[in-house]
Design an enzyme around this catalytic site. Structure first.
Site, PDB file in Angstrom:
ATOM      1  N   ASP A 153       0.875   1.612   1.261  1.00 28.77           N
ATOM      2  CA  ASP A 153       2.076   2.407   1.101  1.00 28.77           C
ATOM      3  C   ASP A 153       2.825   1.885  -0.112  1.00 28.77           C
ATOM      4  O   ASP A 153       3.231   0.711  -0.140  1.00 28.77           O
ATOM      5  CB  ASP A 153       2.957   2.324   2.354  1.00 28.77           C
ATOM      6  CG  ASP A 153       4.249   3.108   2.208  1.00 28.77           C
ATOM      7  OD1 ASP A 153       4.173   4.336   2.023  1.00 28.77           O
ATOM      8  OD2 ASP A 153       5.334   2.482   2.249  1.00 28.77           O
ATOM      9  N   GLU A 201      -1.788   7.145  -0.396  1.00 29.24           N
ATOM     10  CA  GLU A 201      -1.137   8.439  -0.270  1.00 29.24           C
ATOM     11  C   GLU A 201      -1.152   9.158  -1.615  1.00 29.24           C
ATOM     12  O   GLU A 201      -0.963   8.531  -2.657  1.00 29.24           O
ATOM     13  CB  GLU A 201       0.306   8.247   0.206  1.00 29.24           C
ATOM     14  CG  GLU A 201       1.013   9.530   0.568  1.00 29.24           C
ATOM     15  CD  GLU A 201       2.397   9.284   1.126  1.00 29.24           C
ATOM     16  OE1 GLU A 201       3.038  10.255   1.564  1.00 29.24           O
ATOM     17  OE2 GLU A 201       2.840   8.117   1.124  1.00 29.24           O
ATOM     18  N   ASP A 236       7.808   0.372   6.280  1.00 28.70           N
ATOM     19  CA  ASP A 236       6.710   0.414   5.313  1.00 28.70           C
ATOM     20  C   ASP A 236       5.378   0.029   5.951  1.00 28.70           C
ATOM     21  O   ASP A 236       4.339   0.635   5.659  1.00 28.70           O
ATOM     22  CB  ASP A 236       7.028  -0.508   4.136  1.00 28.70           C
ATOM     23  CG  ASP A 236       8.287  -0.089   3.406  1.00 28.70           C
ATOM     24  OD1 ASP A 236       8.562   1.125   3.357  1.00 28.70           O
ATOM     25  OD2 ASP A 236       8.995  -0.968   2.875  1.00 28.70           O
TER      26      ASP A 236
END
Length: 397
Positions: free
Chosen positions: A168, A252, A333
């Site tokens: 992330d 992502e 996170d």
């Protein structure tokens, strides 16, 4: 070294032929017009002072750009639409030329001989892994010259790793891994703002067109180049470590271009997410690792990684939250990284979601005669529980 500044009045080329609606000019015919015939004219006699191979390479690059433009216009090229080729801006100080194998050679004393230029002193960053097929000489805005060689290198796959990781990306912490590791953002641009401000002030005080202004511009460009080099080196080291330690990497799919137009644009560009993800992708393919991007609309921050309950949107100020269903407390996170890992594993099983599989690796000598059917029977199918743990599927009753 360079072939001269682009004239404001370009010679007849594919661009003028396209605008006039004429037939497409082949690369060979274009070389005769803009190289062979042009060098005999008084206006472009300087073309005879440089190597003909670099001129041919420039024409081939133009031909390739027009071909990609026509294919993209017909809708046959994947990705965003490719625009019509245009001349480089006269304000862009970056220049590059390319020599083929017949027009350069590496001398025994470490120097490089370039056609129509001579012997060039080189400070080598590392030995070449093989004989080069071409070399590109580049000049950046800071006035530095670089030689980039094209070679064929045999890269052996890394030993298999037992771990998989989800990443992330953020601003306070550059990367948070699904195993709980947090990597603080270095913020190279923020730390150099004072020096950049002083260099920019010195540049603004110099008279336009003066030599002192050019010196001040070069000093400012070198400051920016130093920041970019430091960031690139840090990205290389971090991406290499992540690829070596994990068998699969999932990230992502961020809309970096969109985030670069918000109020966080300066911090987003300072982080360099796009460059880092590109490094992860090509290094994973090179070393036989799996790499995948999950959809940017996956609610990785809202979903509880323990029970899968969607807790709804949360402001950026909320860094720790507790799930209302299972009452597990999550770091924002780390929870997102775990959800990215779970979504990446699901995409790899379904062979969808933008999964990038490792590149083709030559079979080892001991495996070339192995039966593919036997190998398929020996492999046990895997499944993942809701916590993201892998386990062998039990045999049917």
């Amino acid at each position: 070294m360079c072939t001269g500044r682009l004239q404001r009045r370009p010679p007849p080329s594919e661009n003028q032929a396209y605008e006039a609606g004429e037939k497409y000019i082949p690369s060979g015919e274009l070389q005769k017009r803009v190289i062979t015939a042009a060098r005999h004219t008084e206006e472009r006699a300087w073309l005879a002072d440089v190597s003909h191979t670099m001129l041919q390479q420039a024409v081939r690059d133009l031909d390739g750009a027009f071909r990609r433009f026509f294919v993209s216009r017909a809708g046959k090229l994947p990705g965003p639409r490719v625009g019509q080729p245009r001349f480089r801006s006269l304000r862009d100080r970056r220049q590059s030329i390319r020599f083929t194998r017949s027009d350069f050679r590496i001398l025994r004393d470490g120097r490089v001989h370039l056609g129509k230029i001579g012997n060039v002193e080189v400070r080598w960053s590392r030995p070449l892994p093989g004989p080069p097929s071409s070399v590109t000489v580049m000049l950046d805005r800071a006035g530095r010259y670089f030689l980039s060689f094209v070679v064929e290198a045999d890269v052996s796959p890394l030993p298999e790793a037992e771990t998989e990781v989800g990443i992330d990306l953020g601003l306070t912490h550059f990367a948070v891994l699904s195993d709980g590791t947090k990597i603080t953002a270095p913020r190279f641009l923020r730390r150099a703002e004072r020096r950049l401000r002083k260099a920019q002030q010195d540049l603004s005080r110099k008279a336009k067109g003066s030599k002192n202004r050019e010196k001040a511009r070069t000093r400012l460009a070198r400051q920016h180049a130093r920041i970019a080099d430091t960031r690139r080196d840090w990205h290389h080291k971090l991406s290499t470590r992540i690829v070596r330690e994990n068998q699969a990497v999932f990230v992502e799919d961020l809309a970096v271009h969109g985030l670069g137009r918000t109020r966080l644009a300066k911090s987003v560009h300072d982080a360099g997410w796009g460059q880092f993800l590109a490094m992860l992708e090509y290094k994973a393919q090179r070393h036989a690792r799996a790499f995948g991007r999950i959809g940017r609309f996956v609610p990785s921050t809202r979903v509880c990684s323990a029970c899968g309950t969607n807790g709804g949107a949360k402001p950026l100020a909320v860094r720790v939250w507790t799930c209302g269903s299972c009452h597990v407390t999550h770091d924002r996170d780390i929870n997102a990284a775990k959800n990215i890992l779970a979504a990446g594993r699901a995409d790899s099983r379904n062979a969808s979601g933008g999964q990038v599989r490792p590149g083709l690796i030559p079979a080892q000598p001991s495996e070339r005669g192995t039966s593919r059917t036997k190998c398929a029977q020996d492999v046990k199918p895997m499944h993942h529980d809701r916590h993201g743990q892998s386990a062998a599927t039990p045999p049917p009753p």
